[in-house]
Design a protein around this motif. Structure first.
Motif, PDB file in Angstrom:
ATOM      1  N   ARG A 218       0.877  -1.178   0.000  1.00 37.29           N
ATOM      2  CA  ARG A 218       0.000   0.000   0.000  1.00 37.29           C
ATOM      3  C   ARG A 218       0.908   1.220   0.000  1.00 37.29           C
ATOM      4  O   ARG A 218       1.724   1.387   0.903  1.00 37.29           O
ATOM      5  CB  ARG A 218      -0.923   0.030   1.207  1.00 37.29           C
ATOM      6  CG  ARG A 218      -1.834   1.262   1.176  1.00 37.29           C
ATOM      7  CD  ARG A 218      -3.013   1.187   2.103  1.00 37.29           C
ATOM      8  NE  ARG A 218      -3.875   0.063   1.927  1.00 37.29           N
ATOM      9  CZ  ARG A 218      -4.854  -0.040   1.007  1.00 37.29           C
ATOM     10  NH1 ARG A 218      -5.031   0.922   0.139  1.00 37.29           N
ATOM     11  NH2 ARG A 218      -5.617  -1.095   0.948  1.00 37.29           N
ATOM     12  N   LEU A 219       0.783   2.033  -1.051  1.00 39.78           N
ATOM     13  CA  LEU A 219       1.623   3.214  -1.170  1.00 39.78           C
ATOM     14  C   LEU A 219       0.959   4.425  -0.539  1.00 39.78           C
ATOM     15  O   LEU A 219      -0.271   4.535  -0.511  1.00 39.78           O
ATOM     16  CB  LEU A 219       1.913   3.523  -2.648  1.00 39.78           C
ATOM     17  CG  LEU A 219       2.597   2.443  -3.470  1.00 39.78           C
ATOM     18  CD1 LEU A 219       2.964   2.986  -4.844  1.00 39.78           C
ATOM     19  CD2 LEU A 219       3.821   1.879  -2.783  1.00 39.78           C
ATOM     20  N   ARG A 220       1.808   5.307  -0.041  1.00 39.84           N
ATOM     21  CA  ARG A 220       1.378   6.616   0.440  1.00 39.84           C
ATOM     22  C   ARG A 220       2.416   7.621  -0.045  1.00 39.84           C
ATOM     23  O   ARG A 220       3.609   7.450   0.235  1.00 39.84           O
ATOM     24  CB  ARG A 220       1.273   6.632   1.973  1.00 39.84           C
ATOM     25  CG  ARG A 220       0.740   7.956   2.521  1.00 39.84           C
ATOM     26  CD  ARG A 220       0.548   7.935   4.036  1.00 39.84           C
ATOM     27  NE  ARG A 220       1.836   7.899   4.710  1.00 39.84           N
ATOM     28  CZ  ARG A 220       2.173   7.022   5.663  1.00 39.84           C
ATOM     29  NH1 ARG A 220       1.339   6.102   6.071  1.00 39.84           N
ATOM     30  NH2 ARG A 220       3.369   7.072   6.219  1.00 39.84           N
ATOM     31  N   ASP A 221       1.971   8.595  -0.786  1.00 35.66           N
ATOM     32  CA  ASP A 221       2.878   9.609  -1.329  1.00 35.66           C
ATOM     33  C   ASP A 221       4.041   8.985  -2.100  1.00 35.66           C
ATOM     34  O   ASP A 221       5.192   9.413  -1.990  1.00 35.66           O
ATOM     35  CB  ASP A 221       3.412  10.519  -0.219  1.00 35.66           C
ATOM     36  CG  ASP A 221       2.294  11.269   0.493  1.00 35.66           C
ATOM     37  OD1 ASP A 221       1.305  11.643  -0.182  1.00 35.66           O
ATOM     38  OD2 ASP A 221       2.398  11.472   1.718  1.00 35.66           O
ATOM     39  N   GLY A 222       3.743   7.915  -2.870  1.00 33.14           N
ATOM     40  CA  GLY A 222       4.749   7.304  -3.728  1.00 33.14           C
ATOM     41  C   GLY A 222       5.737   6.389  -3.045  1.00 33.14           C
ATOM     42  O   GLY A 222       6.725   5.982  -3.651  1.00 33.14           O
ATOM     43  N   ARG A 223       5.476   6.038  -1.777  1.00 30.13           N
ATOM     44  CA  ARG A 223       6.360   5.124  -1.035  1.00 30.13           C
ATOM     45  C   ARG A 223       5.521   4.034  -0.370  1.00 30.13           C
ATOM     46  O   ARG A 223       4.336   4.212  -0.130  1.00 30.13           O
ATOM     47  CB  ARG A 223       7.141   5.876   0.036  1.00 30.13           C
ATOM     48  CG  ARG A 223       8.091   6.905  -0.535  1.00 30.13           C
ATOM     49  CD  ARG A 223       8.766   7.673   0.584  1.00 30.13           C
ATOM     50  NE  ARG A 223       9.448   8.820   0.047  1.00 30.13           N
ATOM     51  CZ  ARG A 223      10.761   8.873  -0.133  1.00 30.13           C
ATOM     52  NH1 ARG A 223      11.515   7.866   0.204  1.00 30.13           N
ATOM     53  NH2 ARG A 223      11.314   9.959  -0.637  1.00 30.13           N
ATOM     54  N   ILE A 224       6.162   2.939  -0.029  1.00 30.07           N
ATOM     55  CA  ILE A 224       5.463   1.831   0.612  1.00 30.07           C
ATOM     56  C   ILE A 224       5.192   2.190   2.069  1.00 30.07           C
ATOM     57  O   ILE A 224       6.120   2.418   2.844  1.00 30.07           O
ATOM     58  CB  ILE A 224       6.280   0.527   0.530  1.00 30.07           C
ATOM     59  CG1 ILE A 224       6.535   0.156  -0.927  1.00 30.07           C
ATOM     60  CG2 ILE A 224       5.571  -0.604   1.284  1.00 30.07           C
ATOM     61  CD1 ILE A 224       7.583  -0.928  -1.118  1.00 30.07           C
ATOM     62  N   ALA A 225       3.909   2.215   2.435  1.00 31.49           N
ATOM     63  CA  ALA A 225       3.505   2.487   3.809  1.00 31.49           C
ATOM     64  C   ALA A 225       3.180   1.200   4.552  1.00 31.49           C
ATOM     65  O   ALA A 225       3.366   1.104   5.767  1.00 31.49           O
ATOM     66  CB  ALA A 225       2.301   3.426   3.838  1.00 31.49           C
ATOM     67  N   VAL A 226       2.681   0.215   3.807  1.00 28.08           N
ATOM     68  CA  VAL A 226       2.348  -1.093   4.384  1.00 28.08           C
ATOM     69  C   VAL A 226       2.778  -2.165   3.395  1.00 28.08           C
ATOM     70  O   VAL A 226       2.494  -2.066   2.207  1.00 28.08           O
ATOM     71  CB  VAL A 226       0.828  -1.221   4.652  1.00 28.08           C
ATOM     72  CG1 VAL A 226       0.498  -2.602   5.193  1.00 28.08           C
ATOM     73  CG2 VAL A 226       0.344  -0.133   5.599  1.00 28.08           C
ATOM     74  N   GLN A 227       3.484  -3.176   3.905  1.00 31.25           N
ATOM     75  CA  GLN A 227       3.835  -4.330   3.100  1.00 31.25           C
ATOM     76  C   GLN A 227       3.451  -5.582   3.871  1.00 31.25           C
ATOM     77  O   GLN A 227       3.921  -5.791   4.991  1.00 31.25           O
ATOM     78  CB  GLN A 227       5.327  -4.375   2.779  1.00 31.25           C
ATOM     79  CG  GLN A 227       5.724  -5.602   1.977  1.00 31.25           C
ATOM     80  CD  GLN A 227       7.170  -5.589   1.544  1.00 31.25           C
ATOM     81  OE1 GLN A 227       7.798  -4.539   1.423  1.00 31.25           O
ATOM     82  NE2 GLN A 227       7.724  -6.773   1.280  1.00 31.25           N
ATOM     83  N   THR A 228       2.601  -6.388   3.270  1.00 25.72           N
ATOM     84  CA  THR A 228       2.207  -7.668   3.856  1.00 25.72           C
ATOM     85  C   THR A 228       2.631  -8.755   2.902  1.00 25.72           C
ATOM     86  O   THR A 228       2.242  -8.739   1.729  1.00 25.72           O
ATOM     87  CB  THR A 228       0.678  -7.722   4.089  1.00 25.72           C
ATOM     88  OG1 THR A 228       0.286  -6.596   4.867  1.00 25.72           O
ATOM     89  CG2 THR A 228       0.282  -9.011   4.793  1.00 25.72           C
ATOM     90  N   ASP A 229       3.447  -9.671   3.392  1.00 24.10           N
ATOM     91  CA  ASP A 229       3.978 -10.749   2.548  1.00 24.10           C
ATOM     92  C   ASP A 229       3.303 -12.071   2.869  1.00 24.10           C
ATOM     93  O   ASP A 229       3.087 -12.404   4.034  1.00 24.10           O
ATOM     94  CB  ASP A 229       5.485 -10.912   2.758  1.00 24.10           C
ATOM     95  CG  ASP A 229       6.306  -9.824   2.096  1.00 24.10           C
ATOM     96  OD1 ASP A 229       5.735  -9.010   1.355  1.00 24.10           O
ATOM     97  OD2 ASP A 229       7.531  -9.812   2.325  1.00 24.10           O
ATOM     98  N   TYR A 230       2.997 -12.802   1.805  1.00 27.76           N
ATOM     99  CA  TYR A 230       2.432 -14.150   1.892  1.00 27.76           C
ATOM    100  C   TYR A 230       3.429 -15.089   1.219  1.00 27.76           C
ATOM    101  O   TYR A 230       3.936 -14.803   0.145  1.00 27.76           O
ATOM    102  CB  TYR A 230       1.072 -14.192   1.201  1.00 27.76           C
ATOM    103  CG  TYR A 230       0.100 -13.237   1.825  1.00 27.76           C
ATOM    104  CD1 TYR A 230      -0.635 -13.597   2.952  1.00 27.76           C
ATOM    105  CD2 TYR A 230      -0.036 -11.939   1.330  1.00 27.76           C
ATOM    106  CE1 TYR A 230      -1.511 -12.691   3.543  1.00 27.76           C
ATOM    107  CE2 TYR A 230      -0.909 -11.027   1.934  1.00 27.76           C
ATOM    108  CZ  TYR A 230      -1.638 -11.416   3.032  1.00 27.76           C
ATOM    109  OH  TYR A 230      -2.487 -10.521   3.626  1.00 27.76           O
ATOM    110  N   LEU A 231       3.713 -16.172   1.881  1.00 25.64           N
ATOM    111  CA  LEU A 231       4.783 -17.078   1.501  1.00 25.64           C
ATOM    112  C   LEU A 231       4.185 -18.355   0.934  1.00 25.64           C
ATOM    113  O   LEU A 231       3.258 -18.930   1.505  1.00 25.64           O
ATOM    114  CB  LEU A 231       5.585 -17.379   2.770  1.00 25.64           C
ATOM    115  CG  LEU A 231       6.815 -18.197   2.802  1.00 25.64           C
ATOM    116  CD1 LEU A 231       7.832 -17.721   1.804  1.00 25.64           C
ATOM    117  CD2 LEU A 231       7.390 -18.132   4.193  1.00 25.64           C
ATOM    118  N   GLY A 232       4.740 -18.800  -0.195  1.00 32.54           N
ATOM    119  CA  GLY A 232       4.291 -20.046  -0.816  1.00 32.54           C
ATOM    120  C   GLY A 232       5.350 -21.119  -0.695  1.00 32.54           C
ATOM    121  O   GLY A 232       6.280 -21.012   0.098  1.00 32.54           O
ATOM    122  N   GLY A 233       5.243 -22.142  -1.526  1.00 28.37           N
ATOM    123  CA  GLY A 233       6.184 -23.254  -1.447  1.00 28.37           C
ATOM    124  C   GLY A 233       7.256 -23.186  -2.486  1.00 28.37           C
ATOM    125  O   GLY A 233       7.442 -22.256  -3.200  1.00 28.37           O
TER     126      GLY A 233
END
Length: 123
Positions: free
Chosen positions: A108-123
């Motif tokens: 989720r960007l705010r003012d052109g930068r990442i404000a929130v990063q949520t990672d989901y991991l696979g196999g």
């Protein structure tokens, strides 16, 4: 720069080990979560420390971009992570073990930068 181009630069900064540029793409108060590994960090410096630690653990690591989906300031990024464990980081396999996994990062960007990063991991 478009959000798709932003992601290309994000991957390039990571693969180039340009941690200052990679960190600058995040807000000062970025919130990073990867629940599958029990990681949650708030703030650019805490997130950068995590990235540096894992760079030591997998020095030849890289992202391989598969797909980017953009909806305004919300971006989904599918990519693969590949590299070889150095054996230096607790929780990672022994030295010489090849690591390969898939990720989906929701940014989720705010003012052109990442404000929130949520990672989901696979196999």
């Amino acid at each position: 720069m478009s959000n798709s181009e932003f992601v290309q630069q994000w991957v390039k900064a990571y693969n180039d080990k340009d941690f200052d540029r990679f960190a600058s793409m995040n807000t000062d108060d970025v919130v990073y979560t990867i629940a599958a590994l029990g990681h949650a960090f708030t703030g650019r410096e805490a997130f950068l420390q995590h990235i540096r630690e894992y760079a030591d653990g997998v020095p030849d690591r890289r992202f391989i971009l598969d797909q980017v989906i953009v909806d305004g300031d919300l971006i989904a990024v599918e990519y693969r992570f590949e590299g070889t464990s150095s054996g230096k980081v607790a929780g990672l396999p022994p030295a010489g073990t090849v690591l390969k996994t898939s990720f989906c990062s929701v940014l989720r960007l705010r003012d052109g930068r990442i404000a929130v990063q949520t990672d989901y991991l696979g196999g």
